[in-house]
Design an enzyme around this catalytic site. Structure first.
Site, PDB file in Angstrom:
ATOM      1  N   ARG A 105       0.886  -1.192  -0.084  1.00  0.00           N
ATOM      2  CA  ARG A 105       0.125  -0.076   0.032  1.00  0.00           C
ATOM      3  C   ARG A 105       0.874   1.413  -0.069  1.00  0.00           C
ATOM      4  O   ARG A 105       0.373   2.277  -0.322  1.00  0.00           O
ATOM      5  CB  ARG A 105      -1.000   0.108   1.088  1.00  0.00           C
ATOM      6  N   GLU A 130       4.052  -9.697  15.026  1.00  0.00           N
ATOM      7  CA  GLU A 130       3.527 -10.149  16.088  1.00  0.00           C
ATOM      8  C   GLU A 130       3.792 -11.704  16.427  1.00  0.00           C
ATOM      9  O   GLU A 130       4.096 -11.986  17.501  1.00  0.00           O
ATOM     10  CB  GLU A 130       2.081  -9.634  16.158  1.00  0.00           C
TER      11      GLU A 130
HETATM   12  C1  PRP Z   1       0.279  -2.779   6.752  1.00  0.00           C
HETATM   13  C2  PRP Z   1       0.093  -1.370   6.468  1.00  0.00           C
HETATM   14  C3  PRP Z   1       1.617  -0.978   6.804  1.00  0.00           C
HETATM   15  C4  PRP Z   1       2.046  -1.819   8.112  1.00  0.00           C
HETATM   16  C5  PRP Z   1       1.762  -0.999   9.150  1.00  0.00           C
HETATM   17  O1  PRP Z   1       0.836  -3.491   5.863  1.00  0.00           O
HETATM   18  O2  PRP Z   1      -0.090  -1.175   5.086  1.00  0.00           O
HETATM   19  O3  PRP Z   1       2.653  -1.111   5.766  1.00  0.00           O
HETATM   20  O4  PRP Z   1       1.002  -2.771   8.021  1.00  0.00           O
HETATM   21  O5  PRP Z   1       1.981  -2.118  10.459  1.00  0.00           O
HETATM   22  P1  PRP Z   1       3.443  -1.780  11.535  1.00  0.00           P
HETATM   23  O6  PRP Z   1       3.178  -0.320  11.506  1.00  0.00           O
HETATM   24  O7  PRP Z   1       2.584  -2.466  12.716  1.00  0.00           O
HETATM   25  O8  PRP Z   1       4.290  -2.593  10.821  1.00  0.00           O
HETATM   26  P2  PRP Z   1       0.461  -5.087   5.364  1.00  0.00           P
HETATM   27  O9  PRP Z   1       1.676  -5.820   5.893  1.00  0.00           O
HETATM   28  O10 PRP Z   1      -0.773  -5.553   5.884  1.00  0.00           O
HETATM   29  O11 PRP Z   1       0.660  -5.352   3.983  1.00  0.00           O
HETATM   30  P3  PRP Z   1       0.102  -4.328   2.514  1.00  0.00           P
HETATM   31  O12 PRP Z   1       0.426  -3.161   2.511  1.00  0.00           O
HETATM   32  O13 PRP Z   1       0.767  -5.224   1.386  1.00  0.00           O
HETATM   33  O14 PRP Z   1      -1.486  -4.419   2.620  1.00  0.00           O
HETATM   34 MG    MG Z   2       1.825  -2.321   4.302  1.00  0.00          MG
END
Ligand code: PRP
Ligand code: MG
Length: 170
Positions: A58, A95
């Site tokens: 994202r 986590e």
């Molecule tokens: C989500 C979001 C951030 C991260 C934030 O990504 O887009 O990159 O988690 O979490 P944190 O601050 O606790 O590390 P995700 O891993 O869900 O993947 P995506 O961006 O591919 O949807």
């Molecule tokens: Mg992400």
């Protein structure tokens, strides 16, 4: 424009008890999307970036259009095994278990000032890993930026650089 009105909170996703802040609704609205990119641009310009980095997936949605708007190059920080050629990686704790992000070894030049972008700052684990990875390949990282911050998780305290955000939830 109040960008918060364009972000939807989805209860119990991806797990029961979690309120997921979904930027899909903001991206679907052209004016809100453009406003978010403009505001991020204004927020990061004082750090004088020479390049922007986005974190898969994202983070790409913001970093790429913002880089184009500012006339800067864009570099991808990708999940494991996706990038061709010589890469440098960094493992970081989740986590449960660990994850790994990678960058092409020649992605930045010495002296590059790379501002790192993601959609959301939660625990800060992902952003912090991205900052460390950029430094590992020789970049200076003056700041991070995200559209949304979950302030109650304290992620910004893990970063060691300022983090510019547009919308906060506490
Ligand atoms: C989500 C979001 C951030 C991260 C934030 O990504 O887009 O990159 O988690 O979490 P944190 O601050 O606790 O590390 P995700 O891993 O869900 O993947 P995506 O961006 O591919 O949807
Ligand atoms: Mg992400």
């Amino acid at each position: 424009m109040d960008l918060k009105q364009h972000i939807r909170g989805v209860p119990d996703f991806p797990k029961p008890g979690i309120l997921f802040y979904d930027i899909s609704t903001l991206l679907r609205n052209g004016l809100a999307f453009r406003t978010a990119i403009h505001r991020l641009g204004r927020a990061i310009q004082p750090y004088a970036p020479t390049m922007l980095a986005g974190i898969e997936s994202r983070g790409f949605l913001l970093a790429a259009p913002l880089a184009m708007e500012l006339g800067l190059g864009f570099v991808m920080l990708r999940k494991r095994g996706k990038l061709p050629g010589e890469t440098v990686g960094l493992d970081y704790a989740l986590e449960y278990g660990t994850d790994r992000i990678e960058i092409q070894a020649d992605a930045v030049r010495p002296g590059d000032r790379v501002v790192i972008l993601d959609d959301l700052l939660a625990t800060g684990g992902t952003m912090s890993a991205g900052i460390q990875l950029l430094r590992k390949v020789g970049a200076e990282v003056p700041a991070a930026a995200a559209m949304v911050e979950l302030t109650f998780l304290g992620g910004r305290d893990r970063l060691g650089v300022p983090c510019e955000v547009l919308v906060s939830y506490d």
